[in-house]
Motif scaffolding. Structure first.
Motif, PDB file in Angstrom:
ATOM      1  N   GLN A 169       0.717  -1.300   0.063  1.00 58.10           N
ATOM      2  CA  GLN A 169      -0.012  -0.012   0.243  1.00 58.10           C
ATOM      3  C   GLN A 169       0.730   1.341   0.057  1.00 58.10           C
ATOM      4  N   ASP A 170       2.321   1.191  -0.411  1.00 61.45           N
ATOM      5  CA  ASP A 170       2.968   2.201  -0.292  1.00 61.45           C
ATOM      6  C   ASP A 170       3.436   3.083   0.925  1.00 61.45           C
ATOM      7  N   LYS A 171       3.263   2.130   1.945  1.00 65.34           N
ATOM      8  CA  LYS A 171       3.482   2.781   3.326  1.00 65.34           C
ATOM      9  C   LYS A 171       4.767   2.121   3.800  1.00 65.34           C
ATOM     10  N   ALA A 172       5.664   1.939   3.099  1.00 68.37           N
ATOM     11  CA  ALA A 172       6.973   1.310   3.565  1.00 68.37           C
ATOM     12  C   ALA A 172       7.586   2.029   4.699  1.00 68.37           C
ATOM     13  N   ASP A 173       7.451   3.279   4.464  1.00 68.92           N
ATOM     14  CA  ASP A 173       7.951   4.379   5.571  1.00 68.92           C
ATOM     15  C   ASP A 173       7.439   4.063   6.890  1.00 68.92           C
ATOM     16  N   GLN A 174       6.602   3.125   6.901  1.00 65.47           N
ATOM     17  CA  GLN A 174       5.979   2.899   8.343  1.00 65.47           C
ATOM     18  C   GLN A 174       6.558   1.474   9.030  1.00 65.47           C
ATOM     19  N   VAL A 175       7.326   0.804   8.077  1.00 61.30           N
ATOM     20  CA  VAL A 175       7.963  -0.295   8.407  1.00 61.30           C
ATOM     21  C   VAL A 175       9.306  -0.009   9.275  1.00 61.30           C
ATOM     22  N   SER A 176       9.473  -0.711  10.303  1.00 58.57           N
ATOM     23  CA  SER A 176      10.534  -0.155  11.068  1.00 58.57           C
ATOM     24  C   SER A 176      11.856  -1.259  10.689  1.00 58.57           C
ATOM     25  N   LYS A 177      12.998  -0.872  11.153  1.00 54.64           N
ATOM     26  CA  LYS A 177      14.133  -1.815  10.894  1.00 54.64           C
ATOM     27  C   LYS A 177      13.971  -2.964  11.314  1.00 54.64           C
ATOM     28  N   LEU A 178      13.331  -3.104  12.367  1.00 54.71           N
ATOM     29  CA  LEU A 178      13.255  -4.456  13.218  1.00 54.71           C
ATOM     30  C   LEU A 178      12.170  -5.531  12.335  1.00 54.71           C
ATOM     31  N   ASP A 179      11.341  -4.473  11.948  1.00 52.99           N
ATOM     32  CA  ASP A 179       9.923  -5.270  11.215  1.00 52.99           C
ATOM     33  C   ASP A 179      10.720  -5.800  10.010  1.00 52.99           C
ATOM     34  N   TRP A 180      11.399  -4.988   9.235  1.00 53.88           N
ATOM     35  CA  TRP A 180      12.027  -5.598   8.165  1.00 53.88           C
ATOM     36  C   TRP A 180      13.005  -6.699   8.357  1.00 53.88           C
ATOM     37  N   VAL A 181      13.708  -6.787   9.370  1.00 51.92           N
ATOM     38  CA  VAL A 181      14.504  -7.934   9.759  1.00 51.92           C
ATOM     39  C   VAL A 181      13.829  -9.074   9.985  1.00 51.92           C
ATOM     40  N   TYR A 182      12.533  -8.838  10.549  1.00 57.05           N
ATOM     41  CA  TYR A 182      11.548 -10.035  11.056  1.00 57.05           C
ATOM     42  C   TYR A 182      11.057 -10.473   9.535  1.00 57.05           C
ATOM     43  N   CYS A 183      10.488  -9.489   8.891  1.00 54.50           N
ATOM     44  CA  CYS A 183       9.949  -9.749   7.485  1.00 54.50           C
ATOM     45  C   CYS A 183      10.880 -10.807   6.705  1.00 54.50           C
ATOM     46  N   ILE A 184      12.172 -10.304   6.680  1.00 56.44           N
ATOM     47  CA  ILE A 184      13.027 -10.928   5.611  1.00 56.44           C
ATOM     48  C   ILE A 184      13.244 -12.449   6.231  1.00 56.44           C
ATOM     49  N   HIS A 185      13.243 -12.683   7.569  1.00 48.41           N
ATOM     50  CA  HIS A 185      13.789 -13.858   8.210  1.00 48.41           C
ATOM     51  C   HIS A 185      12.525 -14.726   7.906  1.00 48.41           C
ATOM     52  N   ALA A 186      11.325 -14.343   8.155  1.00 51.02           N
ATOM     53  CA  ALA A 186       9.940 -15.079   8.494  1.00 51.02           C
ATOM     54  C   ALA A 186       9.451 -15.327   7.092  1.00 51.02           C
ATOM     55  N   LYS A 187       9.891 -14.666   5.867  1.00 50.91           N
ATOM     56  CA  LYS A 187       9.057 -14.735   4.741  1.00 50.91           C
ATOM     57  C   LYS A 187       9.194 -16.124   3.951  1.00 50.91           C
ATOM     58  N   GLN A 214      25.538 -22.968   1.353  1.00 53.84           N
ATOM     59  CA  GLN A 214      25.256 -23.571   2.799  1.00 53.84           C
ATOM     60  C   GLN A 214      24.584 -22.638   3.398  1.00 53.84           C
ATOM     61  N   GLU A 215      24.542 -21.353   3.034  1.00 56.69           N
ATOM     62  CA  GLU A 215      23.638 -20.471   4.035  1.00 56.69           C
ATOM     63  C   GLU A 215      22.075 -20.215   3.573  1.00 56.69           C
ATOM     64  N   GLN A 216      21.450 -20.729   4.391  1.00 55.65           N
ATOM     65  CA  GLN A 216      20.120 -20.585   3.910  1.00 55.65           C
ATOM     66  C   GLN A 216      19.565 -19.337   4.858  1.00 55.65           C
ATOM     67  N   VAL A 217      19.742 -18.053   4.211  1.00 55.50           N
ATOM     68  CA  VAL A 217      19.721 -16.786   4.727  1.00 55.50           C
ATOM     69  C   VAL A 217      18.552 -16.111   3.951  1.00 55.50           C
ATOM     70  N   LEU A 218      17.884 -16.431   2.722  1.00 56.05           N
ATOM     71  CA  LEU A 218      16.972 -15.738   1.999  1.00 56.05           C
ATOM     72  C   LEU A 218      15.885 -16.441   1.399  1.00 56.05           C
ATOM     73  N   THR A 219      14.974 -16.283   1.375  1.00 57.68           N
ATOM     74  CA  THR A 219      13.786 -16.972   0.933  1.00 57.68           C
ATOM     75  C   THR A 219      14.043 -17.149  -0.830  1.00 57.68           C
ATOM     76  N   GLN A 220      13.450 -18.247  -1.461  1.00 57.61           N
ATOM     77  CA  GLN A 220      13.780 -18.479  -3.010  1.00 57.61           C
ATOM     78  C   GLN A 220      13.099 -17.398  -3.676  1.00 57.61           C
ATOM     79  N   SER A 221      11.756 -16.809  -3.246  1.00 62.66           N
ATOM     80  CA  SER A 221      11.206 -15.778  -3.978  1.00 62.66           C
ATOM     81  C   SER A 221      12.069 -14.291  -4.232  1.00 62.66           C
ATOM     82  N   LEU A 222      12.576 -14.017  -2.870  1.00 64.92           N
ATOM     83  CA  LEU A 222      13.442 -12.761  -2.947  1.00 64.92           C
ATOM     84  C   LEU A 222      14.600 -13.043  -3.786  1.00 64.92           C
ATOM     85  N   ALA A 223      15.252 -14.223  -3.873  1.00 68.89           N
ATOM     86  CA  ALA A 223      16.244 -14.489  -4.901  1.00 68.89           C
ATOM     87  C   ALA A 223      16.078 -14.169  -6.071  1.00 68.89           C
TER      88      ALA A 223
END
Length: 469
Positions: free
Chosen positions: A47-65, A109-118
């Motif tokens: 919804q183009d409100k990415a400025d409301q997403v905190s750094k902690l939210d981003w870290v969680y999002c990348i990890h949980a995606k 060997q490093e599983q640090v990113l979901t395939q869809s982001l790659a």
């Protein structure tokens, strides 16, 4: 350094995992932490409100995606594309994603990113705002089926070696990725694909060779010598000089393969013969010579072309008149001949490995002389800054004429001293009896003239020695 790429200057990647951060926060007294669900985060992004997403939210999002993608397969690519679009304008998020995608492709060997982001990386990488960034170019290389070649290409375009590359990107990408260590083996394979390398590309290659281990360098040089054409080598004396200094003598010479050693001989000889050929052509064009003198020079130029593979080194000595006319058009190893009253002539001294050969271009005598390669002759012929015609003749040596039919007899003379022509050189012809008699007739006065010149030379040298004493 090439200005094609600019370098990201971003904060360090977090040293804690998202779960550790959550656990740490939950243990704080009188503190509550609320991380929105990944659906809420993705909804804000879409919804183009990415400025409301905190750094902690981003870290969680990348990890949980990765887990979220499994439950929302139909939306996985679209939401990942949306994240990359935000990263185009968010330098902090760029850093998080680029670091992880580098690990994803560079260290399986490093599983640090979901395939869809790659798989959605091109959404970000194709943007004009970031496509020029060096980390982006490197990740593109990681994704290639020829990652090492592509990394070599990048360093070539940037004119930097591996060490300089790692120093440049160490704040932005994990430089311990195995590909960063292995791609140095692809430096020479990439260079051999360049049809007409520039001087800058050759300098880049040499910089890369200098930082290799001994075993890596031997392998690279063997490949270089057997896959780069003689034409390229003849246009880059810097490359040939480096190879000569590092591989022509000493134990490295014997570590090269037989084909590589043969090619290096050809390269060194080709460069030196090119200088000799250039000198002859300049003399023909710049000096006012008699026809017979011009013909002699042309025949010598063409004759020594058959021995170009044997030229280890070349020294050019010019009389004052020739130096004024042509000296500044030849850059390397050109010295002034001391005037001792001899007929003006240019002199070339060739190093043929076990022998030094001196070629007098003009004047009475006009002979070729062979000297054994010992320390005394080397010091005089290649070490002393001032030489004269008489000083060279005082050294003696074995001599050969340039009178009638000399081209047919010189190869045998040279062969008897272990100096052979290039492979596939046509053998000299056997002259008929009438021509042999004509040669003998002309050889006699030459012999008398040479003996006279040698007496003059000895008298001159003895006088110089007496004056010095």
């Amino acid at each position: 350094m090439n200005s094609q790429f600019s370098i990201l200057s971003l904060p360090e990647t977090p040293k804690y995992s998202p779960n550790q951060l959550i656990q740490l926060a939950s243990n704080l007294p009188d503190t509550t932490i609320s991380i929105p669900s990944i659906d809420k985060i993705l909804e804000a992004i879409e919804q183009d409100k990415a400025d409301q997403v905190s750094k902690l939210d981003w870290v969680y999002c990348i990890h949980a995606k990765a887990q979220w993608d499994q439950q929302n397969i139909d939306r996985s690519r679209k939401t990942s594309a949306a994240i990359w679009k935000v990263a185009i304008y968010n330098s902090w998020l760029q850093h998080q994603l680029l670091w992880r995608i580098a690990l994803y492709y560079g260290d399986r060997q490093e599983q640090v990113l979901t395939q869809s982001l790659a798989e959605s990386f091109d959404i970000f990488a194709n943007s004009d705002l970031v496509s020029h960034l060096l980390p982006v170019q490197i990740i593109r290389a990681f994704r290639s089926t020829q990652a090492g070649i592509e990394l070599a290409k990048i360093t070539c375009e940037q004119r930097i070696n591996r060490t300089e590359l790692l120093n440049t990107i160490k704040e932005n990408l994990p430089i311990w990725i195995p590909l960063f260590s292995k791609f140095i083996e692809d430096i020479t394979p990439y260079f051999t694909t360049i049809r007409s390398p520039s001087q800058q590309q050759v300098r880049w290659l040499l910089s890369c060779l200098d930082e290799m281990s001994d075993s890596q360098q031997i392998k690279a040089v063997n490949r270089l010598l057997t896959n780069v054409s003689n034409d390229i080598a003849s246009n880059h004396s810097l490359l040939v000089d480096w190879l000569r200094n590092n591989y022509r003598n000493g134990e490295n010479w014997y570590k090269l393969s037989d084909p590589a050693r043969q090619r290096l001989r050809e390269w060194i000889g080709g460069i030196n013969y090119g200088d000799f050929q250039k000198l002859v052509n300049l003399i023909l064009n710049k000096l006012d010579l008699e026809n017979f003198e011009s013909n002699r020079l042309c025949s010598r130029r063409d004759f020594w072309a058959n021995y170009s593979n044997r030229f280890e080194r070349l020294r050019i000595l010019l009389p004052k008149t020739s130096q004024i006319a042509i000296g500044y058009q030849i850059q390397d190893d050109v010295d002034l001949l001391e005037d001792d009253g001899s007929d003006p002539t240019e002199v070339c001294i060739f190093d043929f490995g076990e022998w030094f050969l001196v070629e007098f271009f003009r004047g009475r005598g006009g002979e070729t002389r062979l000297f054994p390669k010992n320390s005394r002759n080397q010091q005089i012929l290649f070490g002393e800054s001032t030489l004269s015609i008489k000083r060279i003749r005082c050294l003696g040596g074995d001599r050969h004429d340039h009178v009638y039919l000399w081209q047919e007899f010189s190869p045998t003379w040279l062969k008897n001293h272990g100096i052979l022509p290039n492979p596939n050189t046509q053998p000299s012809r056997n002259p008929i009896a009438e021509k042999l008699r004509k040669r003998e007739h002309r050889l006699e006065p030459w012999q008398r003239e040479i003996e006279r010149l040698e007496r003059e030379a000895k008298a001159y040298c003895n006088k110089i020695c007496f004056l010095i004493d």
